[in-house]
Design a protein around this motif. Sequence first.
Motif, PDB file in Angstrom:
ATOM      1  N   LEU B  67       0.829  -1.206   0.000  1.00  0.00           N
ATOM      2  CA  LEU B  67       0.000   0.000   0.000  1.00  0.00           C
ATOM      3  C   LEU B  67       0.865   1.258   0.000  1.00  0.00           C
ATOM      4  O   LEU B  67       0.494   2.282   0.577  1.00  0.00           O
ATOM      5  N   GLY B  68       2.023   1.166  -0.611  1.00  0.00           N
ATOM      6  CA  GLY B  68       2.894   2.330  -0.692  1.00  0.00           C
ATOM      7  C   GLY B  68       3.792   2.517   0.524  1.00  0.00           C
ATOM      8  O   GLY B  68       4.651   3.391   0.528  1.00  0.00           O
ATOM      9  N   TYR B  69       3.599   1.685   1.569  1.00  0.00           N
ATOM     10  CA  TYR B  69       4.445   1.800   2.761  1.00  0.00           C
ATOM     11  C   TYR B  69       5.528   0.735   2.724  1.00  0.00           C
ATOM     12  O   TYR B  69       5.295  -0.388   2.267  1.00  0.00           O
ATOM     13  N   ASP B  70       6.672   1.090   3.273  1.00  0.00           N
ATOM     14  CA  ASP B  70       7.796   0.170   3.303  1.00  0.00           C
ATOM     15  C   ASP B  70       7.481  -1.032   4.201  1.00  0.00           C
ATOM     16  O   ASP B  70       7.086  -0.863   5.346  1.00  0.00           O
ATOM     17  N   VAL B  71       7.657  -2.222   3.678  1.00  0.00           N
ATOM     18  CA  VAL B  71       7.274  -3.410   4.452  1.00  0.00           C
ATOM     19  C   VAL B  71       8.162  -3.655   5.664  1.00  0.00           C
ATOM     20  O   VAL B  71       7.800  -4.428   6.545  1.00  0.00           O
ATOM     21  N   ILE B  72       9.319  -3.023   5.699  1.00  0.00           N
ATOM     22  CA  ILE B  72      10.185  -3.259   6.849  1.00  0.00           C
ATOM     23  C   ILE B  72      10.079  -2.129   7.860  1.00  0.00           C
ATOM     24  O   ILE B  72       9.997  -2.377   9.059  1.00  0.00           O
ATOM     25  N   ARG B  73      10.008  -0.901   7.390  1.00  0.00           N
ATOM     26  CA  ARG B  73      10.023   0.221   8.324  1.00  0.00           C
ATOM     27  C   ARG B  73       8.646   0.744   8.693  1.00  0.00           C
ATOM     28  O   ARG B  73       8.457   1.289   9.782  1.00  0.00           O
ATOM     29  N   GLU B  74       7.681   0.606   7.809  1.00  0.00           N
ATOM     30  CA  GLU B  74       6.391   1.262   8.075  1.00  0.00           C
ATOM     31  C   GLU B  74       5.265   0.260   8.352  1.00  0.00           C
ATOM     32  O   GLU B  74       4.151   0.423   7.882  1.00  0.00           O
ATOM     33  N   THR B  75       5.604  -0.726   9.145  1.00  0.00           N
ATOM     34  CA  THR B  75       4.608  -1.779   9.396  1.00  0.00           C
ATOM     35  C   THR B  75       3.378  -1.248  10.131  1.00  0.00           C
ATOM     36  O   THR B  75       2.283  -1.775   9.972  1.00  0.00           O
ATOM     37  N   ARG B  76       3.559  -0.211  10.935  1.00  0.00           N
ATOM     38  CA  ARG B  76       2.412   0.309  11.681  1.00  0.00           C
ATOM     39  C   ARG B  76       1.353   0.902  10.754  1.00  0.00           C
ATOM     40  O   ARG B  76       0.162   0.682  10.928  1.00  0.00           O
ATOM     41  N   GLN B  77       1.808   1.641   9.765  1.00  0.00           N
ATOM     42  CA  GLN B  77       0.864   2.201   8.801  1.00  0.00           C
ATOM     43  C   GLN B  77       0.190   1.094   8.005  1.00  0.00           C
ATOM     44  O   GLN B  77      -0.990   1.169   7.694  1.00  0.00           O
ATOM     45  N   ILE B  78       0.978   0.072   7.698  1.00  0.00           N
ATOM     46  CA  ILE B  78       0.427  -1.043   6.928  1.00  0.00           C
ATOM     47  C   ILE B  78      -0.675  -1.735   7.727  1.00  0.00           C
ATOM     48  O   ILE B  78      -1.768  -1.983   7.227  1.00  0.00           O
ATOM     49  N   LYS B  79      -0.373  -2.001   9.000  1.00  0.00           N
ATOM     50  CA  LYS B  79      -1.331  -2.732   9.834  1.00  0.00           C
ATOM     51  C   LYS B  79      -2.677  -2.024   9.901  1.00  0.00           C
ATOM     52  O   LYS B  79      -3.726  -2.651  10.003  1.00  0.00           O
ATOM     53  N   ARG B  80      -2.641  -0.699   9.885  1.00  0.00           N
ATOM     54  CA  ARG B  80      -3.887   0.048  10.022  1.00  0.00           C
ATOM     55  C   ARG B  80      -4.805  -0.140   8.823  1.00  0.00           C
ATOM     56  O   ARG B  80      -6.013  -0.039   8.941  1.00  0.00           O
ATOM     57  N   GLN B  81      -4.224  -0.417   7.652  1.00  0.00           N
ATOM     58  CA  GLN B  81      -5.048  -0.459   6.446  1.00  0.00           C
ATOM     59  C   GLN B  81      -5.171  -1.844   5.842  1.00  0.00           C
ATOM     60  O   GLN B  81      -5.684  -2.008   4.748  1.00  0.00           O
ATOM     61  N   VAL B  82      -4.632  -2.813   6.561  1.00  0.00           N
ATOM     62  CA  VAL B  82      -4.681  -4.179   6.058  1.00  0.00           C
ATOM     63  C   VAL B  82      -5.607  -5.006   6.938  1.00  0.00           C
ATOM     64  O   VAL B  82      -5.635  -4.848   8.149  1.00  0.00           O
ATOM     65  N   GLY B  83      -6.398  -5.856   6.298  1.00  0.00           N
ATOM     66  CA  GLY B  83      -7.173  -6.828   7.054  1.00  0.00           C
ATOM     67  C   GLY B  83      -6.527  -8.184   6.857  1.00  0.00           C
ATOM     68  O   GLY B  83      -6.385  -8.649   5.732  1.00  0.00           O
ATOM     69  N   TYR B  84      -6.057  -8.786   7.951  1.00  0.00           N
ATOM     70  CA  TYR B  84      -5.355 -10.061   7.833  1.00  0.00           C
ATOM     71  C   TYR B  84      -6.192 -11.147   8.482  1.00  0.00           C
ATOM     72  O   TYR B  84      -6.542 -11.055   9.653  1.00  0.00           O
ATOM     73  N   MET B  85      -6.513 -12.149   7.710  1.00  0.00           N
ATOM     74  CA  MET B  85      -7.234 -13.283   8.273  1.00  0.00           C
ATOM     75  C   MET B  85      -6.257 -14.429   8.406  1.00  0.00           C
ATOM     76  O   MET B  85      -5.703 -14.919   7.424  1.00  0.00           O
ATOM     77  N   THR B  86      -6.036 -14.851   9.648  1.00  0.00           N
ATOM     78  CA  THR B  86      -5.035 -15.885   9.900  1.00  0.00           C
ATOM     79  C   THR B  86      -5.566 -17.254   9.477  1.00  0.00           C
ATOM     80  O   THR B  86      -6.764 -17.493   9.446  1.00  0.00           O
ATOM     81  N   GLN B  87      -4.620 -18.127   9.210  1.00  0.00           N
ATOM     82  CA  GLN B  87      -5.008 -19.473   8.789  1.00  0.00           C
ATOM     83  C   GLN B  87      -5.668 -20.212   9.944  1.00  0.00           C
ATOM     84  O   GLN B  87      -6.693 -20.856   9.784  1.00  0.00           O
TER      85      GLN B  87
END
Lengths: 378, 308
Positions: B67-87
């Motif tokens: 989503l345009g955020y760095d997967v290593i440094r900007e995980t907090r921004q990513i988490k806010r806009q991602v819906g993750y359904m665990t296995q």
Amino acid sequence: MSDRFVWYRFWAVVTKEFIQMRRDRLTFAMMVGIPLIQLMLFGFAINADPKELPAAVLSADHSEFSRSFVRALENSGYFKVTAQPSTEAEAERLIAEGDVQFVVNIPENFARKLQRGERPAILVEADATDPTATGNAVGALSQLAQTALDHDLRGALQPLQGKPAPFEVRIHRRYNPEGITQYNIVPGLMGVILTMTMIMQTGLAMTRERERGTMENLLATPVRPFEVMAGKIVPYIMVGYIQVTLILLAARFVFNVPMLGNVALLYGVVLAFIAANLAVGLMFSTVAKNQMQAMQMTFFFFLPSMLLSGFMFPFRGMPEWAQNIGSVLPLTHFLRMVRGILLKGNGLAETLPHLWPIGLFLLTVVAIGLKRYRKTLD
Amino acid sequence: MGNDDLAINVEGLTKRFNGLLAVSNLALQVRRGEIYGFLGPNGSGKTTTIRMLCGLLTPDGGRGTCLGYDVIRETRQIKRQVGYMTQRFSLYEDLSIRENLDFTARIYGMGNRRQAVDSALERLGLADRRNQLAGTLSGGWKQRLALAACMLHEPRLLLLDEPTAGVDPKARRDFWDEIHRLAGEGITVLVSTHYMDEAERCNRLAYIAYGTLLARGTVAEVVKDSGIVTWMAECADLYALGSQLRGQPGVSQVVPFGNVLHVSGTDAALLERAIAPFRAQAGCRWTPIQPGLEDVFIQMMEKARDNV
Ligand SMILES: Nc1ncnc2c1ncn2[C@@H]1O[C@H](COP(=O)(O)OP(=O)(O)OP(=O)(O)O)[C@@H](O)[C@H]1O
Ligand SMILES: [Mg+2]
């Protein structure tokens, strides 16, 4: 902007923890039940006013006065003469092995010196390993000197009656010179109970999330470590206060512990202690891999707290290294605060010196916990 | 293609567990508003990859954006806009359905919490069971609840790890209709699955085995690139035919499908030579067919195993 503590997320965790606590009826019942059961067990076992304690009389004087004194001992209700050793070595063995709690030494020529008004001394050796057990009996001894021989001191000896007592009772507390009174136990129990239940509950809190797999979901949300930790602490602070209240009520109305100080002050300082223990639990749960390990760590912390804080053994009786360890533990300072407030009527000024070490401990543990809190599943 | 069009754009993604490679040098480009299938055998690294995308695992190597955020440094921004359904089901079993949704809504700080939870319950069809403990739901219903929970905060990217495992056909169809509706609204969906029919419902897909990306593209592209040729045989004694064909040079797969047999290989000439003796058999009919995704994947998996 995004890296700050956010209230709504914190409250989300608090609410969730409360619901889960309510669901887990058994654990909640145990948290309320444990203090009560422990209080009843320890409180009564330790604090009961023990009577008819076994005593050995080593008498080198076979006068009527000696016999009267021994009779008076037994009449006080606290002593029961179970042995009449003839040598000191035998008396020594009796007390060392715990067959008797007291050895009463009546010196040679006791009667003669008494009659001459020389105020001879009777030496009472008390086994004070469990000082609460002997405390009241020892107290009764000093009374005895005053009145034991009133019946015998008649006629010419009448003037020897009254003050000062016609003879002296010297008490020699053995094995534990510091002699803690029974009132120490109940306030101390408050600290011990809080330490155990608080650490255990939060110790399981985070490992439970990890074991049940809910950690993965939690970590995938924007919730921050501090919000999780604080959110898990708050509900247990409430539980801690329930425990404190129960113990104080029992202390007051069941054990008649004096409450000289300000109870509101006590409620205030107890917060730091509860928070410190909760933080220890949380720190453990960030380190432990599973609930079993968290449990073991709890006991690892609990035992030294119990042994080195001055709860079990007099603090000043311990070697210096043990005192140093003890000084780090929150329970040590909490015991002094509680005993100070309840028994000595201490105010804030006298309490502060014991408050800040707890605060320092709390900050350190929270810092370690936050550092150890894994933000990922690695 | 501009970076703005990509919801996920990572390359060189690598993850080791105790020295063992779980994901190796993986590149993945997912366009915005796309439904991207993520396939691969058990233990191939799908879950690990998804966890790295949403910041749950730190990659040992690689870089990129989500989503345009760095997967290593900007995980907090990513988490806010991602819906993750665990296995694995990871909601609170000792919380009720409504309480679980409510907790999620609170964590994301949703203003219209009540309403969002209520409408999610409505959509799930769980409105009248809202107070049932999540732990007492049947497996399929747990999946559906988890899905509702991860979509609650209206994320822009959905990472779904086998969302339909154990879900009945009707519910699966409803689920995929929902996914397509969301994609129509511009939401990106990365979904891992073991079902071929689901793979075919994706706009594009990637196939991973032993941590390595083996194929990607649309279904047609993947099939074409695989170079697999498949013949369908209709015979009286399929079993005898199958056992005679297996092991012949040029024949890599012999799979019975009901009353027919699919015979595949990567070398068309070699395969034709292998089946030639059987084509003359009486009562047998041979037709060249379009290979299925499953044939392609099994082929790739076996080839990958030979290379490992
Ligand atoms: N935390 C971990 N520690 C050690 N090894 C791990 C860990 N997580 C995953 N692995 C290993 O990494 C590899 C990839 O696992 P992963 O869960 O990503 O596979 P998957 O593609 O999701 O499989 P499935 O289809 O069965 O869900 C496996 O070999 C697994 O054993
Ligand atoms: Mg997986």
